[in-house]
Scaffold this active site. Structure first.
Site, PDB file in Angstrom:
ATOM      1  CD  GLU A  84      -3.075  -0.959   0.161  1.00  0.00           C
ATOM      2  OE1 GLU A  84      -3.111   0.068  -0.546  1.00  0.00           O
ATOM      3  OE2 GLU A  84      -3.902  -1.877   0.034  1.00  0.00           O
ATOM      4  NE  ARG A  88      -4.119   2.648  -0.617  1.00  0.00           N
ATOM      5  CZ  ARG A  88      -5.334   2.550  -0.119  1.00  0.00           C
ATOM      6  NH1 ARG A  88      -6.009   3.626   0.218  1.00  0.00           N
ATOM      7  NH2 ARG A  88      -5.892   1.356   0.074  1.00  0.00           N
ATOM      8  CG  ASP A 217      -5.473  -7.667  -7.502  1.00  0.00           C
ATOM      9  OD1 ASP A 217      -4.339  -7.796  -7.008  1.00  0.00           O
ATOM     10  OD2 ASP A 217      -6.387  -7.066  -6.930  1.00  0.00           O
ATOM     11  CD  GLU A 351     -10.769  -2.432  -8.238  1.00  0.00           C
ATOM     12  OE1 GLU A 351      -9.777  -2.114  -7.552  1.00  0.00           O
ATOM     13  OE2 GLU A 351     -11.942  -2.228  -7.847  1.00  0.00           O
ATOM     14  CB  THR A 437      -2.127  -1.479  -9.233  1.00  0.00           C
ATOM     15  OG1 THR A 437      -3.351  -2.224  -9.237  1.00  0.00           O
ATOM     16  CG2 THR A 437      -1.600  -1.338  -7.817  1.00  0.00           C
TER      17      THR A 437
END
Length: 456
Positions: A84, A88, A217, A351, A437
């Site tokens: 994360e 981010r 994913d 998504e 992502t």
């Protein structure tokens, strides 16, 4: 433009009630810090930087930049998710730097990158999932099978780390991620598939659960995007992507009785006929890869991408709020619907609209814009509250219960992808930018990682 107004409202609400905290709690009008970021603050600020910039919300962008300059403290002690923090914070800072050339974003990204390096001190070099940013101690998630690392987490560092090497001139970042790839190429893949749990000690799979949704994913997405970002020079990434997709199509892609194409999950050879909202990014990914497939496979993959995106749209269309659930199933009479109470929530996830954006850019079929507009209306109707946007606990009731959380990825991804869906194609053109992502744009490197990428 409506979507720009939504972004401004989400940002203004965050600024008023939660500025500097990680997320806004819009119902109680306060901030949320959470424990995912190891004491780092301002996740929404960093995640929103590039969205504010491309929407030309200049005053708001300057407020965010000023916070990063004056108040963003990296000297923290706490357990952070390596994944994360990378997608981010580092992704957000890198994108802001490439879009604006402002040095503060670059220096913070590099400083934070350094703090993540101790997580790679394992026998295999596969990083552990949790790191204390102060002490450098790292460990695996308590819930992860037998101390394993998670495919989507250690497989979603490549894009950012190559840029960290490029901007710092320090090869260590690129070496860390190239080593991960080496370990993955060496290990035996069951049926050509990549299970979700790998031991950072032995370098072997810990259990045979395969998913294109959560836990798996973004690993796949980063293979095709690594190749695109390298200006199509990283042929190893392309081959890994092509082989993985072939195995996925053979073993996981299924068609329901009602004619919907979906990607099931695989548990040691047994299929679980459910698809997570997170797996809905794959329509866009397959379309992005189809452009570069061999001539005879190109149309095949575009069709597959369109079918998967359509299935994900159905998961929205079949709910009362016109927003999709966290997971939906194909094992009973109902299709593309959540059958369990625990899977009916929607937390402002991006998504599905991400796939609409790619499908629009690659086909210009108007239905993708229509579908995107349905989402805009549903968000306004069911998720917009007095002080921001909130997720909802059950998409199948039109009197929704709000979860009191405005996720940072709503500003980073959901609103950005919706905005790009209605923009001209040259706004963050897919020829020049690759999205990490978390939807942070990184430049396609026409300079082969020797000199700084030129920013158009």
């Amino acid at each position: 433009m409506k979507i720009k107004e939504m972004m401004k409202f989400a940002w203004d609400s965050y600024k008023q009630y939660a500025f500097g905290k990680n997320e806004l709690r819009p119902l109680t009008k306060n901030g949320h810090i959470g424990n995912m970021f190891g004491g780092l603050r301002g996740a929404t600020v960093v995640d929103a930087l590039d969205t504010l910039y491309i929407m030309e919300l200049e005053e708001e962008f300057q407020e965010a930049k000023k916070w990063v300059e004056k108040s963003f403290d990296l000297n923290v002690n706490g357990e952070a998710s390596l994944f994360e923090v990378n997608i981010r914070y580092i992704g957000g800072l890198l994108a802001a730097y490439y879009l604006t050339g402002e040095e503060v974003f670059k220096s913070k990204a590099l400083e934070l990158g350094e703090k993540l390096l101790p997580a790679f001190n394992t026998p295999t070099g596969i990083p552990r999932g949790v790191i204390n940013l102060g002490s450098g101690m790292s460990w695996s998630w308590g819930w992860a099978s037998a101390g394993s690392s998670i495919l989507a987490e250690f497989g979603t560092l490549h894009l950012e780390f190559l840029h960290l090497t490029e901007l710092s001139g320090n090869p260590v970042f690129a070496e860390k991620v190239m080593n991960i790839r080496k370990v993955l190429n060496r290990v035996e893949k069951p049926q050509g598939l990549y299970p979700n749990f790998l031991s950072p000690v032995t370098g072997n799979w810990v259990q045979h659960h395969v998913s294109i949704g959560g836990l798996g994913d973004s690993f796949y997405e980063y293979l095709i995007k690594s190749w695109l970002m390298s200006d199509k020079k990283d042929s190893e990434a392309k081959k890994m992507y092509d082989d993985a997709l072939e195995a996925i199509e053979k073993h996981l892609v299924r068609r329901s009785a009602g004619g919907l194409t979906y990607i099931a999950e695989w548990r040691g050879g047994i299929l679980d006929h459910k698809m997570g909202h997170l797996a809905c990014f794959s329509g866009g990914m397959i379309a992005l890869g189809a452009e570069h497939a061999s001539e005879e496979r190109k149309q095949h993959y575009m069709d597959l991408a369109a079918e998967i995106t359509n299935t994900c749209h159905e998961s929205y269309a079949r709910s009362d709020t016109k927003l999709g659930p966290e997971a939906f199933r194909f094992d009973t009479g109902t299709e593309a619907m959540a059958t369990r109470l625990s899977e009916r929530y929607y937390i402002l996830r991006p998504e599905v609209v991400e796939s609409y954006m790619y499908m629009w850019r690659l086909t210009h079929d108007l239905k993708y814009r229509q579908w995107g507009w349905e989402v805009v209306k549903a968000l306004e109707k069911h998720c917009r509250v007095e002080a921001g946007f909130s997720g909802i606990r059950d998409v199948y009731t039109t009197v929704p219960t709000h979860d009191n959380m405005q996720q940072s990825f709503f500003l980073a991804e959901t609103l950005k992808y919706l905005y790009l869906l209605f923009c001209e194609d040259d706004v963050l053109s897919l020829d020049d930018w690759v999205f990490n992502t978390e939807a942070h744009p990184l430049p396609v490197n026409h300079t082969n990682f020797k000199t700084k990428a030129s920013v158009q």
